[in-house]
Enzyme design. Structure first.
Site, PDB file in Angstrom:
ATOM      1  N   ARG A   1       0.814  -1.202   0.000  1.00 37.91           N
ATOM      2  CA  ARG A   1       0.000   0.000   0.000  1.00 37.91           C
ATOM      3  C   ARG A   1       0.855   1.262   0.000  1.00 37.91           C
ATOM      4  O   ARG A   1       0.522   2.253  -0.630  1.00 37.91           O
ATOM      5  CB  ARG A   1      -0.957  -0.001   1.199  1.00 37.91           C
ATOM      6  CG  ARG A   1      -1.741   1.299   1.385  1.00 37.91           C
ATOM      7  CD  ARG A   1      -2.904   1.132   2.358  1.00 37.91           C
ATOM      8  NE  ARG A   1      -2.540   0.394   3.546  1.00 37.91           N
ATOM      9  CZ  ARG A   1      -1.899   0.895   4.604  1.00 37.91           C
ATOM     10  NH1 ARG A   1      -1.495   2.156   4.600  1.00 37.91           N
ATOM     11  NH2 ARG A   1      -1.631   0.149   5.653  1.00 37.91           N
TER      12      ARG A   1
ATOM     13  N   TYR B   1     -17.669  16.066 -16.033  1.00 36.50           N
ATOM     14  CA  TYR B   1     -18.064  14.698 -15.747  1.00 36.50           C
ATOM     15  C   TYR B   1     -18.979  14.664 -14.524  1.00 36.50           C
ATOM     16  O   TYR B   1     -18.669  15.249 -13.476  1.00 36.50           O
ATOM     17  CB  TYR B   1     -16.807  13.861 -15.501  1.00 36.50           C
ATOM     18  CG  TYR B   1     -17.062  12.486 -14.944  1.00 36.50           C
ATOM     19  CD1 TYR B   1     -17.963  11.619 -15.554  1.00 36.50           C
ATOM     20  CD2 TYR B   1     -16.392  12.047 -13.816  1.00 36.50           C
ATOM     21  CE1 TYR B   1     -18.191  10.362 -15.045  1.00 36.50           C
ATOM     22  CE2 TYR B   1     -16.598  10.784 -13.298  1.00 36.50           C
ATOM     23  CZ  TYR B   1     -17.511   9.955 -13.918  1.00 36.50           C
ATOM     24  OH  TYR B   1     -17.733   8.706 -13.401  1.00 36.50           O
TER      25      TYR B   1
ATOM     26  N   ASP C   1      -8.647  18.833 -15.290  1.00 40.30           N
ATOM     27  CA  ASP C   1      -8.902  17.460 -15.714  1.00 40.30           C
ATOM     28  C   ASP C   1      -8.532  17.365 -17.189  1.00 40.30           C
ATOM     29  O   ASP C   1      -9.192  17.952 -18.050  1.00 40.30           O
ATOM     30  CB  ASP C   1     -10.376  17.113 -15.489  1.00 40.30           C
ATOM     31  CG  ASP C   1     -10.683  15.643 -15.768  1.00 40.30           C
ATOM     32  OD1 ASP C   1      -9.994  15.033 -16.607  1.00 40.30           O
ATOM     33  OD2 ASP C   1     -11.628  15.105 -15.154  1.00 40.30           O
TER      34      ASP C   1
ATOM     35  N   LYS D   1      -9.202   5.837 -19.388  1.00 39.27           N
ATOM     36  CA  LYS D   1      -9.541   6.309 -20.719  1.00 39.27           C
ATOM     37  C   LYS D   1      -8.328   6.216 -21.656  1.00 39.27           C
ATOM     38  O   LYS D   1      -7.814   5.143 -21.898  1.00 39.27           O
ATOM     39  CB  LYS D   1     -10.092   7.730 -20.621  1.00 39.27           C
ATOM     40  CG  LYS D   1     -11.174   7.909 -19.538  1.00 39.27           C
ATOM     41  CD  LYS D   1     -12.339   6.957 -19.652  1.00 39.27           C
ATOM     42  CE  LYS D   1     -13.515   7.341 -18.771  1.00 39.27           C
ATOM     43  NZ  LYS D   1     -13.285   7.228 -17.323  1.00 39.27           N
TER      44      LYS D   1
END
Length: 383
Positions: free
Chosen positions: A51, A104, A177, A202
């Site tokens: 992690r 979005y 973004d 994406k």
């Protein structure tokens, strides 16, 4: 990698040194969840637990920072996980986010419905109207100025440099973004952005086989706080997801070139068809921000939105294509068609960010452009 300056070279080589043990050109994927220590606290390469760090994730983060021109990058399990870590690192109860009115839906939902109950507020403004942004910031300061360009799903293009100037003058952190353009076509940090956000699901991944998110930081500002949350909350990308993203990035430049070429062909075809009410694509000379996009981007990307006569016609159209598959998401090598009102943007129905019911969004892939146009023509013929 200091000697490399070309984007294509950085995409292939940044963070990708060959394996020193075997000479393997492709670095191995490190699946280990824990790492042996040379005595208590004697960490090899700084790794102790999956992690907190993983060599495959580190390589991806180096690659991301290099291609965006940033000082640091962090990789997450999803785009929204990346956004959540950044927002919680920066915001405190009473702080506000100034958000574009065409972004979005998941970003708005995260701020308004998840962080809202903790005292974070959100205001919406048309980011293409810099005078309106200036007036909003003068009326009340915003801790974060959140820009999405090109926007999802109407492909509005915002002036990053001017918004960064306005945001910094008002004391705001400027976040961009860059998912739709990708760093192959646009690098917001070079225009003044403080932090760049990506859904790597994406274009960066590019093959519809990985879910991930990323943040790239101009400098040390808010990086340490966000890195702490990456570790403390734990929404990190797994090693295989990191490796798949790295592999996708290596072909990003050539893929984005083909996406852009195909999208322009599709947009030009749709713009000439009387059955289509409107076409949204920055590469068309008729787009209201075409000149800005031409200066700010090296090409115009693979997303095209169109509007049809009414909602029923739009729904019938998206269910009539064959090569364009009806699915959410975007940016893969295959072409997709989406009905935002009921799919990706259903969460913003009834808000200032609601999208037209007549709108269809196309993610134009890398297939033969003639085949894509033929498919859309056939779908229009059944309306």
């Amino acid at each position: 990698m200091d000697r490399l300056h070309g984007f294509d070279s950085l995409a292939v080589h940044a963070g990708q040194d060959f394996d020193p043990t075997t000479g393997a050109v492709i670095p191995p994927v490190h699946f280990s969840s824990t790492y042996a220590q040379d005595g208590i606290g004697g960490l090899r390469g700084g790794y102790e637990y999956g992690r907190s760090g993983n060599p495959t994730r580190t390589a991806l983060q180096e690659q991301l920072a290099a291609i965006e021109g940033g000082a640091h990058a962090l990789s997450f399990a999803s785009g929204l996980a990346a956004e959540d870590a950044l927002l919680r690192a920066v915001l405190r109860p009473g702080d506000e986010v100034l958000l574009g009115n065409d972004v979005y839906g998941g970003t708005y939902r995260l701020i308004a419905r998840v962080l809202g109950p903790w005292g974070v507020t959100v205001r919406v403004v048309d980011m293409t109207d810099t005078a309106a942004v200036a007036a909003a910031l003068e009326e009340r300061p915003a801790r974060i100025l959140w820009v999405e360009t090109p926007s999802n799903p109407l492909l509005k293009v915002s002036d990053i440099a001017e918004l960064a100037r306005l945001g910094h003058a008002a004391g705001s952190l400027v976040v961009v973004d860059n998912t739709f353009a990708s760093p192959a076509l646009q690098q917001p940090i070079r225009h003044g952005a403080d932090v760049v956000v990506h859904s790597v699901t994406k274009y960066l991944g590019g093959h519809s086989d990985v879910v991930g998110g990323a943040l790239v930081f101009r400098d040390d500002t808010v990086f340490d706080e966000t890195a702490f949350l990456q570790y403390a909350v734990g929404a990190v990308s797994g090693p295989l997801d990191a490796w798949l993203t790295t592999r996708g990035i290596k072909t990003l430049a050539v893929r984005m070139q083909r996406h852009s070429e195909n999208a322009l062909a599709v947009a030009s075809f749709l713009a000439a068809d009387d059955r289509v009410s409107a076409v949204h694509y920055p590469g068309l000379a008729t787009h209201p921000q075409h000149e800005l996009a031409s200066r700010q981007m090296s090409s115009f990307g693979g997303i095209v939105s169109l509007e049809l006569e009414d909602a029923a016609t739009a729904r019938r159209f998206v269910e009539s294509t064959r090569l364009f598959q009806l699915a959410e998401s975007l940016g893969g090598v295959e072409s997709l068609v989406n009905y935002p009102d009921a799919m990706t943007h259903a969460s913003v129905r009834g808000t200032e960010l609601a999208v037209p019911e007549t709108l269809v969004r196309l993610s134009v892939g890398i297939e033969s452009a003639d085949d894509l146009v033929t498919d859309l023509a056939a779908a229009l013929d059944v309306l």
